[in-house]
Scaffold this motif. Sequence first.
Motif, mmCIF file in Angstrom:
data_model
loop_
_atom_site.group_PDB
_atom_site.id
_atom_site.type_symbol
_atom_site.label_atom_id
_atom_site.label_comp_id
_atom_site.label_asym_id
_atom_site.label_seq_id
_atom_site.Cartn_x
_atom_site.Cartn_y
_atom_site.Cartn_z
ATOM 1 N N ARG A 85 0.845 -1.192 0.000
ATOM 2 C CA ARG A 85 0.000 0.000 0.000
ATOM 3 C C ARG A 85 0.886 1.250 0.000
ATOM 4 N NH1 ARG A 85 -5.515 -1.218 2.020
ATOM 5 N NH2 ARG A 85 -5.508 -3.243 3.088
ATOM 6 N N LYS A 86 0.368 2.319 -0.585
ATOM 7 C CA LYS A 86 1.024 3.615 -0.518
ATOM 8 C C LYS A 86 0.293 4.463 0.522
ATOM 9 C CE LYS A 86 3.672 2.595 -4.051
ATOM 10 N NZ LYS A 86 3.105 1.270 -4.336
ATOM 11 N N PHE A 87 1.020 5.415 1.123
ATOM 12 C CA PHE A 87 0.450 6.254 2.172
ATOM 13 C C PHE A 87 0.668 7.729 1.808
ATOM 14 C CE2 PHE A 87 2.371 2.434 4.072
ATOM 15 C CZ PHE A 87 1.202 1.757 4.413
ATOM 16 N N VAL A 88 -0.415 8.455 1.689
ATOM 17 C CA VAL A 88 -0.345 9.871 1.329
ATOM 18 C C VAL A 88 -0.866 10.698 2.499
ATOM 19 C CG1 VAL A 88 -1.126 11.660 -0.264
ATOM 20 C CG2 VAL A 88 -0.681 9.340 -1.110
ATOM 21 N N ASP A 89 -0.018 11.549 3.044
ATOM 22 C CA ASP A 89 -0.398 12.384 4.181
ATOM 23 C C ASP A 89 -0.513 13.832 3.712
ATOM 24 O OD1 ASP A 89 -0.604 13.832 6.560
ATOM 25 O OD2 ASP A 89 0.608 12.395 7.670
ATOM 26 N N ALA A 90 -1.738 14.321 3.615
ATOM 27 C CA ALA A 90 -1.976 15.689 3.129
ATOM 28 C C ALA A 90 -1.336 16.728 4.052
ATOM 29 C CB ALA A 90 -3.481 15.953 3.014
ATOM 30 N N GLN A 91 -1.241 16.412 5.336
ATOM 31 C CA GLN A 91 -0.617 17.363 6.255
ATOM 32 C C GLN A 91 0.868 17.553 5.959
ATOM 33 O OE1 GLN A 91 0.545 16.553 10.434
ATOM 34 N NE2 GLN A 91 -1.081 17.977 11.005
ATOM 35 N N ARG A 92 1.527 16.463 5.583
ATOM 36 C CA ARG A 92 2.954 16.552 5.251
ATOM 37 C C ARG A 92 3.175 17.447 4.031
ATOM 38 N NH1 ARG A 92 7.401 15.564 7.512
ATOM 39 N NH2 ARG A 92 8.285 14.343 5.832
ATOM 40 N N ILE A 93 2.323 17.285 3.016
ATOM 41 C CA ILE A 93 2.416 18.162 1.846
ATOM 42 C C ILE A 93 2.153 19.604 2.286
ATOM 43 C CG2 ILE A 93 1.442 18.734 -0.404
ATOM 44 C CD1 ILE A 93 0.628 15.811 -0.696
ATOM 45 N N PHE A 94 1.082 19.773 3.030
ATOM 46 C CA PHE A 94 0.655 21.101 3.461
ATOM 47 C C PHE A 94 1.716 21.794 4.305
ATOM 48 C CE2 PHE A 94 -2.694 23.492 6.141
ATOM 49 C CZ PHE A 94 -2.575 24.610 5.337
ATOM 50 N N HIS A 95 2.228 21.092 5.318
ATOM 51 C CA HIS A 95 3.188 21.717 6.234
ATOM 52 C C HIS A 95 4.529 22.006 5.563
ATOM 53 C CE1 HIS A 95 1.175 20.545 10.312
ATOM 54 N NE2 HIS A 95 0.427 21.319 9.555
ATOM 55 N N GLN A 96 4.885 21.223 4.549
ATOM 56 C CA GLN A 96 6.138 21.482 3.867
ATOM 57 C C GLN A 96 5.997 22.559 2.788
ATOM 58 O OE1 GLN A 96 8.870 18.044 3.175
ATOM 59 N NE2 GLN A 96 7.141 16.809 3.844
ATOM 60 N N MET A 97 4.775 22.718 2.310
ATOM 61 C CA MET A 97 4.558 23.714 1.259
ATOM 62 C C MET A 97 3.893 24.991 1.801
ATOM 63 S SD MET A 97 5.857 21.985 -1.228
ATOM 64 C CE MET A 97 5.449 22.707 -2.805
ATOM 65 N N ASP A 133 0.430 11.553 -8.888
ATOM 66 C CA ASP A 133 0.825 10.145 -8.876
ATOM 67 C C ASP A 133 0.969 9.731 -7.412
ATOM 68 O OD1 ASP A 133 2.189 7.715 -10.318
ATOM 69 O OD2 ASP A 133 3.555 8.296 -8.693
ATOM 70 N N VAL A 134 0.252 8.695 -7.001
ATOM 71 C CA VAL A 134 0.240 8.300 -5.588
ATOM 72 C C VAL A 134 1.614 7.853 -5.116
ATOM 73 C CG1 VAL A 134 -0.680 6.612 -3.935
ATOM 74 C CG2 VAL A 134 -2.217 7.775 -5.518
ATOM 75 N N GLN A 135 2.391 7.207 -5.989
ATOM 76 C CA GLN A 135 3.743 6.791 -5.591
ATOM 77 C C GLN A 135 4.587 8.023 -5.235
ATOM 78 O OE1 GLN A 135 5.392 3.496 -5.392
ATOM 79 N NE2 GLN A 135 6.684 4.916 -4.239
ATOM 80 N N ALA A 136 4.515 9.070 -6.054
ATOM 81 C CA ALA A 136 5.279 10.280 -5.789
ATOM 82 C C ALA A 136 4.811 10.961 -4.507
ATOM 83 C CB ALA A 136 5.162 11.250 -6.965
ATOM 84 N N LEU A 137 3.492 11.001 -4.293
ATOM 85 C CA LEU A 137 2.963 11.613 -3.076
ATOM 86 C C LEU A 137 3.340 10.805 -1.843
ATOM 87 C CD1 LEU A 137 -0.579 12.657 -4.354
ATOM 88 C CD2 LEU A 137 1.465 14.075 -4.160
ATOM 89 N N HIS A 138 3.350 9.481 -1.993
ATOM 90 C CA HIS A 138 3.800 8.595 -0.909
ATOM 91 C C HIS A 138 5.261 8.873 -0.575
ATOM 92 C CE1 HIS A 138 4.815 4.841 1.250
ATOM 93 N NE2 HIS A 138 5.841 4.760 0.417
ATOM 94 N N ASP A 139 6.101 8.956 -1.607
ATOM 95 C CA ASP A 139 7.535 9.207 -1.392
ATOM 96 C C ASP A 139 7.762 10.542 -0.677
ATOM 97 O OD1 ASP A 139 8.097 6.826 -2.653
ATOM 98 O OD2 ASP A 139 8.567 7.752 -4.588
ATOM 99 N N PHE A 140 6.961 11.548 -1.024
ATOM 100 C CA PHE A 140 7.129 12.884 -0.456
ATOM 101 C C PHE A 140 6.629 12.965 0.979
ATOM 102 C CE2 PHE A 140 5.714 17.571 -0.651
ATOM 103 C CZ PHE A 140 6.965 18.029 -0.248
ATOM 104 N N THR A 141 5.517 12.276 1.281
ATOM 105 C CA THR A 141 4.894 12.437 2.596
ATOM 106 C C THR A 141 5.190 11.299 3.569
ATOM 107 O OG1 THR A 141 2.824 11.340 1.938
ATOM 108 C CG2 THR A 141 2.993 13.717 1.545
ATOM 109 N N SER A 142 5.591 10.160 3.061
ATOM 110 C CA SER A 142 5.743 8.998 3.943
ATOM 111 C C SER A 142 7.151 8.431 3.970
ATOM 112 C CB SER A 142 4.762 7.885 3.520
ATOM 113 O OG SER A 142 3.433 8.355 3.569
ATOM 114 N N GLY A 143 7.774 8.318 2.797
ATOM 115 C CA GLY A 143 9.098 7.713 2.767
ATOM 116 C C GLY A 143 9.035 6.253 3.194
#
Length: 274
Positions: free
Chosen positions: A122-134, A194-204
């Motif tokens: 599964r991939k994990f996308v955290d909108a807060q991580r995107i939001f807080h970094q941007m 792309d969910v993979q890219a969002l996963h990489d950015f927010t979850s690692g």
Amino acid sequence: MTHNLKLKKPLAVFDLETTGTNISRDRIVELSVAKAMPDGTVEVKTKRVNPEMPIPIESSLIHGIYDEDVKDEPTFRQMAKSLAQFLQGCDLAGFNSNRFDIPMLVEEFLRAGSDMFDLKNRKFVDAQRIFHQMEPRTLSAGYKFYTGKSLENAHSAEADTLATLEVICAQVERYEGVKITNKKGEEIEPVKNDVQALHDFTSGKIVDFANRLAYDDNDIIVFNFGKHKGKKVTDVFTKEKGYYDWMMNSDFPLDTKRKLTEIKLSMAGGLFGS
């Protein structure tokens, strides 16, 4: 409601209301899932849960759910099977979900004795991580910032869930192609549709969802708290024989204990080195 995300499989955006914030002790009282499908449609399911414990008044004052509201609702154990089926094959997303909602959900499934909820693949996308970094802010402010609308019924699981999905869609539109400089001084374009890219950015790479363990720069699992922070788990277990037993008998999440046990057992086979 529809969405604009490019999906290869469903993305389950979810939010929990709980008795508190302690992953080990607290319980879910309401759960809402907005399942975004690859065809652009969204299926929403919201359910209240009997937590089998009193809801502290300070928590009820935040989300508006009281003991009387959930006394006749099913327990998590009773709904675990149908929930796992609904989430089958889905990637997961939320707002602060990597640090709270996913660990809490995993803990509830483990308490229910259910092994049907598997996080592998599964991939994990955290909108807060995107939001807080941007754009560092809160969910309500973020919703206003990205959509131009005010978030009504904040701290309602369904309202927060649908708001989070709208925020993710707006974040992708706003930041796709935008360059930032990472900690290494490299210029990157982290946000893509792309969910993979969002996963990489927010979850690692995640070891345990409570973040008590982490990977170091060499992809070795180390402790991420306390006196042994930054030290290899295998080194600590080798040099301090009782540390594993102390953690297993202390108030750590079951998910963390499960990962520690995997490491402990794997040491015997030499899979993690010394």
